[in-house]
Design a protein around this motif. Structure first.
Motif, PDB file in Angstrom:
ATOM      1  N   ARG A  50       3.690 -23.491  11.665  1.00  0.00           N
ATOM      2  CA  ARG A  50       3.224 -22.551  10.660  1.00  0.00           C
ATOM      3  C   ARG A  50       1.899 -23.027  10.075  1.00  0.00           C
ATOM      4  N   PRO A  51       0.884 -22.161  10.020  1.00  0.00           N
ATOM      5  CA  PRO A  51      -0.382 -22.532   9.386  1.00  0.00           C
ATOM      6  C   PRO A  51      -0.205 -22.615   7.868  1.00  0.00           C
ATOM      7  N   PRO A  52      -1.158 -23.222   7.160  1.00  0.00           N
ATOM      8  CA  PRO A  52      -1.044 -23.366   5.700  1.00  0.00           C
ATOM      9  C   PRO A  52      -0.834 -22.043   4.955  1.00  0.00           C
ATOM     10  N   ALA A  53      -1.398 -20.956   5.451  1.00  0.00           N
ATOM     11  CA  ALA A  53      -1.246 -19.663   4.772  1.00  0.00           C
ATOM     12  C   ALA A  53       0.216 -19.227   4.683  1.00  0.00           C
ATOM     13  N   HIS A  54       1.037 -19.660   5.624  1.00  0.00           N
ATOM     14  CA  HIS A  54       2.467 -19.308   5.633  1.00  0.00           C
ATOM     15  C   HIS A  54       3.132 -19.735   4.324  1.00  0.00           C
ATOM     16  N   ALA A  55       2.774 -20.894   3.819  1.00  0.00           N
ATOM     17  CA  ALA A  55       3.405 -21.440   2.615  1.00  0.00           C
ATOM     18  C   ALA A  55       2.980 -20.713   1.341  1.00  0.00           C
ATOM     19  N   LYS A  56       1.976 -19.858   1.427  1.00  0.00           N
ATOM     20  CA  LYS A  56       1.475 -19.177   0.235  1.00  0.00           C
ATOM     21  C   LYS A  56       2.032 -17.768   0.047  1.00  0.00           C
ATOM     22  N   VAL A  57       2.683 -17.218   1.048  1.00  0.00           N
ATOM     23  CA  VAL A  57       3.189 -15.840   0.963  1.00  0.00           C
ATOM     24  C   VAL A  57       4.501 -15.829   0.197  1.00  0.00           C
ATOM     25  N   THR A  58       4.547 -15.009  -0.842  1.00  0.00           N
ATOM     26  CA  THR A  58       5.794 -14.918  -1.602  1.00  0.00           C
ATOM     27  C   THR A  58       6.679 -13.779  -1.113  1.00  0.00           C
ATOM     28  N   ALA A  59       6.094 -12.645  -0.716  1.00  0.00           N
ATOM     29  CA  ALA A  59       6.926 -11.520  -0.260  1.00  0.00           C
ATOM     30  C   ALA A  59       6.075 -10.453   0.393  1.00  0.00           C
ATOM     31  N   TYR A  60       6.740  -9.688   1.240  1.00  0.00           N
ATOM     32  CA  TYR A  60       6.153  -8.485   1.813  1.00  0.00           C
ATOM     33  C   TYR A  60       7.147  -7.358   1.545  1.00  0.00           C
ATOM     34  N   PHE A  61       6.687  -6.288   0.891  1.00  0.00           N
ATOM     35  CA  PHE A  61       7.527  -5.126   0.599  1.00  0.00           C
ATOM     36  C   PHE A  61       7.031  -3.945   1.411  1.00  0.00           C
ATOM     37  N   ASN A  62       7.958  -3.214   1.997  1.00  0.00           N
ATOM     38  CA  ASN A  62       7.621  -2.150   2.935  1.00  0.00           C
ATOM     39  C   ASN A  62       8.327  -0.847   2.579  1.00  0.00           C
ATOM     40  N   GLN A  63       7.622   0.259   2.795  1.00  0.00           N
ATOM     41  CA  GLN A  63       8.242   1.581   2.734  1.00  0.00           C
ATOM     42  C   GLN A  63       7.953   2.273   4.049  1.00  0.00           C
ATOM     43  N   ASP A  64       9.022   2.704   4.725  1.00  0.00           N
ATOM     44  CA  ASP A  64       8.814   3.348   6.018  1.00  0.00           C
ATOM     45  C   ASP A  64       9.812   4.454   6.333  1.00  0.00           C
ATOM     46  N   ASN A  65      10.749   4.734   5.467  1.00  0.00           N
ATOM     47  CA  ASN A  65      11.801   5.676   5.835  1.00  0.00           C
ATOM     48  C   ASN A  65      11.653   7.022   5.149  1.00  0.00           C
ATOM     49  N   GLY A  66      10.505   7.645   5.344  1.00  0.00           N
ATOM     50  CA  GLY A  66      10.299   8.988   4.839  1.00  0.00           C
ATOM     51  C   GLY A  66       9.818   9.020   3.409  1.00  0.00           C
ATOM     52  N   ALA A  67      10.045  10.172   2.771  1.00  0.00           N
ATOM     53  CA  ALA A  67       9.512  10.421   1.438  1.00  0.00           C
ATOM     54  C   ALA A  67      10.579  10.374   0.356  1.00  0.00           C
ATOM     55  N   GLY A  68      11.806  10.022   0.694  1.00  0.00           N
ATOM     56  CA  GLY A  68      12.888  10.012  -0.290  1.00  0.00           C
ATOM     57  C   GLY A  68      12.742   8.917  -1.326  1.00  0.00           C
ATOM     58  N   GLY A  69      13.397   9.141  -2.463  1.00  0.00           N
ATOM     59  CA  GLY A  69      13.366   8.181  -3.557  1.00  0.00           C
ATOM     60  C   GLY A  69      14.064   6.879  -3.213  1.00  0.00           C
ATOM     61  N   TYR A  70      13.578   5.803  -3.802  1.00  0.00           N
ATOM     62  CA  TYR A  70      14.206   4.498  -3.600  1.00  0.00           C
ATOM     63  C   TYR A  70      15.588   4.488  -4.232  1.00  0.00           C
ATOM     64  N   ARG A  71      16.531   3.896  -3.496  1.00  0.00           N
ATOM     65  CA  ARG A  71      17.901   3.706  -3.982  1.00  0.00           C
ATOM     66  C   ARG A  71      18.281   2.237  -4.037  1.00  0.00           C
ATOM     67  N   GLY A  72      17.454   1.382  -3.438  1.00  0.00           N
ATOM     68  CA  GLY A  72      17.734  -0.042  -3.425  1.00  0.00           C
ATOM     69  C   GLY A  72      16.806  -0.743  -2.458  1.00  0.00           C
ATOM     70  N   ILE A  73      17.259  -1.912  -2.022  1.00  0.00           N
ATOM     71  CA  ILE A  73      16.439  -2.709  -1.111  1.00  0.00           C
ATOM     72  C   ILE A  73      17.353  -3.505  -0.187  1.00  0.00           C
ATOM     73  N   TYR A  74      16.932  -3.630   1.064  1.00  0.00           N
ATOM     74  CA  TYR A  74      17.626  -4.476   2.039  1.00  0.00           C
ATOM     75  C   TYR A  74      17.141  -5.910   1.839  1.00  0.00           C
ATOM     76  N   MET A  75      18.074  -6.843   1.716  1.00  0.00           N
ATOM     77  CA  MET A  75      17.703  -8.243   1.494  1.00  0.00           C
ATOM     78  C   MET A  75      17.503  -9.012   2.795  1.00  0.00           C
ATOM     79  N   GLN A  76      17.738  -8.385   3.937  1.00  0.00           N
ATOM     80  CA  GLN A  76      17.523  -9.029   5.238  1.00  0.00           C
ATOM     81  C   GLN A  76      18.312 -10.328   5.385  1.00  0.00           C
ATOM     82  N   GLY A  77      19.509 -10.362   4.831  1.00  0.00           N
ATOM     83  CA  GLY A  77      20.340 -11.553   4.943  1.00  0.00           C
ATOM     84  C   GLY A  77      19.916 -12.689   4.035  1.00  0.00           C
ATOM     85  N   ASN A  78      18.969 -12.451   3.148  1.00  0.00           N
ATOM     86  CA  ASN A  78      18.465 -13.474   2.239  1.00  0.00           C
ATOM     87  C   ASN A  78      19.201 -13.347   0.906  1.00  0.00           C
TER      88      ASN A  78
END
Length: 181
Positions: A50-78
């Motif tokens: 992993r390059p040094p930049a890897h240690a600086k990323v805190t999170a990536y948030f994504n929206q990709d499932n259409g235009a519907g309202g948020y109901r929650g978030i997937y934790m991806q097993g974390n």
């Protein structure tokens, strides 16, 4: 996401970490844009280097499932992010933002971040007519966007981004998986 950035700027509140907005190409062709970006800046998921930049990323948030309202978030097993996300979601419970899923979801641009050992998350959205009418069809038009849901989503994502950018520590990470050969 552009509205998220506008909201963050309009509040005048400082952020302690850099916030980036990214728009991808090639998602439907195999997450090409996000995979290339992650590999170039944060390391190839097939190795544990992993390059040094890897240690600086805190999170990536994504929206990709259409235009519907948020109901929650997937934790991806974390599961370590559960208490953090619960507190961040609490102010939005009256808007329906109540589901915290340990499950992983795939086929969106958060996956390359998650595979590279970075906290990558996809919001859970109301499906509306996404899977039955608009997804990959000629009916996927701006007219299908619900302005109230779009505004609500922007506020929720802006809040998550703000909190992530201002935490004392980075968000917890899952242990790196050993590369498969």
């Amino acid at each position: 996401v552009m509205e998220v950035m506008r909201l963050l700027k309009a509040t005048g509140l400082p952020v302690r970490r850099t916030v980036r907005m990214v728009l991808w190409t090639g998602e439907e062709q195999g997450l090409l844009g996000s995979r290339a970006y992650v590999a170039r800046h944060f390391g190839d998921a097939r190795t544990t280097t992993r390059p040094p930049a890897h240690a600086k990323v805190t999170a990536y948030f994504n929206q990709d499932n259409g235009a519907g309202g948020y109901r929650g978030i997937y934790m991806q097993g974390n599961d370590a992010v559960a208490p953090i996300f619960e507190s961040w979601m609490r102010p939005f419970a009256d808007l329906g933002m109540t589901t915290l899923s340990i499950r992983s979801t795939g086929s969106t641009d958060h996956v390359p971040f998650d595979e590279a050992g970075l906290p990558g998350f996809q919001f859970i959205q109301d499906p509306m007519d996404y899977s039955t009418w608009t997804h990959h069809s000629q009916q996927d038009l701006y007219e299908r966007i619900n302005p109230q849901d779009s505004a609500k989503n922007a506020v929720i994502m802006a809040s998550f981004v703000y909190h992530a950018a201002n935490r004392d520590a980075l968000l917890p990470r899952k242990p790196l998986r050993r590369p498969t050969r």
